[in-house]
Design a protein around this motif. Structure first.
Motif, PDB file in Angstrom:
ATOM      1  N   ASP A   1       0.838  -1.202   0.000  1.00 39.65           N
ATOM      2  CA  ASP A   1       0.000   0.000   0.000  1.00 39.65           C
ATOM      3  C   ASP A   1       0.871   1.250   0.000  1.00 39.65           C
ATOM      4  O   ASP A   1       0.608   2.213  -0.731  1.00 39.65           O
ATOM      5  CB  ASP A   1      -0.918   0.013   1.214  1.00 39.65           C
ATOM      6  CG  ASP A   1      -2.010  -1.046   1.166  1.00 39.65           C
ATOM      7  OD1 ASP A   1      -2.243  -1.617   0.084  1.00 39.65           O
ATOM      8  OD2 ASP A   1      -2.611  -1.316   2.232  1.00 39.65           O
ATOM      9  N   ARG A   2       1.903   1.252   0.818  1.00 37.28           N
ATOM     10  CA  ARG A   2       2.792   2.405   0.930  1.00 37.28           C
ATOM     11  C   ARG A   2       3.488   2.695  -0.392  1.00 37.28           C
ATOM     12  O   ARG A   2       3.671   3.856  -0.772  1.00 37.28           O
ATOM     13  CB  ARG A   2       3.816   2.141   2.043  1.00 37.28           C
ATOM     14  CG  ARG A   2       4.843   3.239   2.241  1.00 37.28           C
ATOM     15  CD  ARG A   2       5.785   2.883   3.375  1.00 37.28           C
ATOM     16  NE  ARG A   2       6.772   3.933   3.602  1.00 37.28           N
ATOM     17  CZ  ARG A   2       7.944   4.000   2.979  1.00 37.28           C
ATOM     18  NH1 ARG A   2       8.275   3.058   2.102  1.00 37.28           N
ATOM     19  NH2 ARG A   2       8.778   4.985   3.244  1.00 37.28           N
TER      20      ARG A   2
ATOM     21  N   GLY B   1       2.341   2.001  -3.270  1.00 38.83           N
ATOM     22  CA  GLY B   1       1.400   2.224  -4.349  1.00 38.83           C
ATOM     23  C   GLY B   1       1.361   1.090  -5.352  1.00 38.83           C
ATOM     24  O   GLY B   1       0.995   1.299  -6.515  1.00 38.83           O
TER      25      GLY B   1
ATOM     26  N   PRO C   1      -0.420  -1.838  -6.900  1.00 40.51           N
ATOM     27  CA  PRO C   1      -1.783  -2.377  -6.908  1.00 40.51           C
ATOM     28  C   PRO C   1      -1.789  -3.896  -6.885  1.00 40.51           C
ATOM     29  O   PRO C   1      -0.943  -4.544  -7.497  1.00 40.51           O
ATOM     30  CB  PRO C   1      -2.369  -1.840  -8.217  1.00 40.51           C
ATOM     31  CG  PRO C   1      -1.198  -1.600  -9.092  1.00 40.51           C
ATOM     32  CD  PRO C   1      -0.045  -1.244  -8.191  1.00 40.51           C
TER      33      PRO C   1
ATOM     34  N   HIS D   1      -1.436   4.852   6.105  1.00 42.15           N
ATOM     35  CA  HIS D   1      -2.074   5.129   4.815  1.00 42.15           C
ATOM     36  C   HIS D   1      -1.334   6.224   4.040  1.00 42.15           C
ATOM     37  O   HIS D   1      -1.894   6.837   3.124  1.00 42.15           O
ATOM     38  CB  HIS D   1      -3.539   5.513   5.038  1.00 42.15           C
ATOM     39  CG  HIS D   1      -4.316   4.403   5.714  1.00 42.15           C
ATOM     40  ND1 HIS D   1      -4.745   3.293   5.032  1.00 42.15           N
ATOM     41  CD2 HIS D   1      -4.672   4.220   7.008  1.00 42.15           C
ATOM     42  CE1 HIS D   1      -5.362   2.466   5.871  1.00 42.15           C
ATOM     43  NE2 HIS D   1      -5.333   3.007   7.062  1.00 42.15           N
TER      44      HIS D   1
ATOM     45  N   LYS E   1       1.531   7.313   1.372  1.00 40.75           N
ATOM     46  CA  LYS E   1       2.223   6.759   0.217  1.00 40.75           C
ATOM     47  C   LYS E   1       3.664   7.266   0.170  1.00 40.75           C
ATOM     48  O   LYS E   1       3.935   8.432   0.468  1.00 40.75           O
ATOM     49  CB  LYS E   1       1.508   7.141  -1.076  1.00 40.75           C
ATOM     50  CG  LYS E   1       0.102   6.570  -1.210  1.00 40.75           C
ATOM     51  CD  LYS E   1       0.123   5.054  -1.350  1.00 40.75           C
ATOM     52  CE  LYS E   1      -1.249   4.498  -1.741  1.00 40.75           C
ATOM     53  NZ  LYS E   1      -2.261   4.690  -0.684  1.00 40.75           N
TER      54      LYS E   1
ATOM     55  N   GLY F   1       5.401   7.196  -2.723  1.00 41.45           N
ATOM     56  CA  GLY F   1       5.556   7.823  -4.034  1.00 41.45           C
ATOM     57  C   GLY F   1       6.394   6.995  -4.976  1.00 41.45           C
ATOM     58  O   GLY F   1       7.229   6.190  -4.550  1.00 41.45           O
ATOM     59  N   PRO F   2       6.193   7.183  -6.278  1.00 39.98           N
ATOM     60  CA  PRO F   2       6.942   6.405  -7.270  1.00 39.98           C
ATOM     61  C   PRO F   2       8.370   6.894  -7.400  1.00 39.98           C
ATOM     62  O   PRO F   2       8.682   8.027  -7.046  1.00 39.98           O
ATOM     63  CB  PRO F   2       6.167   6.683  -8.564  1.00 39.98           C
ATOM     64  CG  PRO F   2       5.595   8.054  -8.359  1.00 39.98           C
ATOM     65  CD  PRO F   2       5.262   8.134  -6.888  1.00 39.98           C
TER      66      PRO F   2
END
Length: 276
Positions: A29-30, A32, A34, A267, A269, A271-272
């Protein structure tokens, strides 16, 4: 949903309330990443896990490259999808990275089994408490859009529960002596974390969230029952002795730390990666 960059669905095979599964879920979840969560009852998870290429235990993350069947390996998998400075294991000087890895390994080896055995020792004799936990898990999964298998229902669980309880007690060595030993290990880990937090540091290592923090919080969660946990634990429905233990641990610095991490980090993120 898809595996980032490869267009192949990811599946996370879980027992929804398992703290090791929560550890893996949090990391994904952290980052991102899916995925679809495939949830099973205890014992019923073994065959799907093996079929997916994992072991008899969960979590198992099914990826294009194969199964990732250890919660720590799933954390490392998730790290590939975040900037290095926000990765759970990397982005720190050598000594700090070694400290993170040592703490994460200790929590996996000592805290995880101990908290599970203590929680189950008090919960398994209480069928209504177990049913309440399962019902909350089902509702959380349904609310998140995850569809449990058709047989994953409360009526089936009531018939199945006595067998599952007997097998779990034998396999996990859940008895009075084992629970007492686990209390000792739990006490040692909490004492070590309490001592580490004495100087007011915001995280266990350095000044940022790491695998050590995530692992401690996730694996302590069954005995802290933090808010914002994605699978609700029915605190009011738990046995009184377990509620008393939870309240005592919550009052310690380590317990307050777990609650803060769930409020502030669960909850959030990472980040990419740049250019990803």
């Amino acid at each position: 949903m898809s595996d980032p960059g490869v267009g192949v669905p990811l599946r996370l095979i879980t027992i929804p309330w398992s703290h090791y599964c929560e550890k893996a879920r949090w990391a994904l979840d952290r980052a991102g990443v899916p995925y679809r969560e495939d949830a099973y009852l205890p014992l019923a998870h073994a065959l799907p896990s093996l079929r997916a290429g994992g072991r008899r235990s969960v979590p198992v993350l099914v990826t294009r490259a194969g199964a990732v069947s250890d919660s720590t390996d799933i954390l490392r998998y998730a790290d590939a999808f975040v900037p290095s400075e926000h990765a759970l294991f990397s982005g720190e000087p050598g000594a700090r990275r070694d400290d993170i890895e040592a703490l994460e390994e200790r929590f996996d080896r000592e805290l995880g089994p101990a908290s599970r055995r203590v929680a189950y020792f008090h919960l398994l004799p209480d069928e209504e408490g177990a049913f309440a936990l399962m019902g909350g898990s089902l509702r959380s999964l349904e609310g998140a859009g995850a569809a449990p298998p058709w047989w994953f229902g409360r009526r089936v669980f009531r018939a199945y529960y006595p067998i599952a309880r007997a097998v779990m007690k034998r396999v996990m060595r859940i008895d009075a002596a084992g629970a007492e030993r686990s209390r000792g290990k739990l006490r040692a880990v909490f004492d070590a974390v309490n001592e580490r937090l004495r100087d007011g540091r915001p995280f266990l290592v350095g000044d940022r969230f790491s695998a050590a923090d995530l692992t401690f919080a996730a694996l302590a969660a069954p005995l802290i029952v933090p808010e914002r946990h994605p699978v609700p634990f029915p605190f009011a429905g738990l046995p009184a002795v377990l509620r008393e233990l939870i309240e005592a641990l919550r009052a310690e610095p380590a317990g307050a730390f777990v609650q803060r991490l769930y409020r502030e980090q669960r909850h959030r993120k990472a980040g990419p990666p740049a250019g990803g």
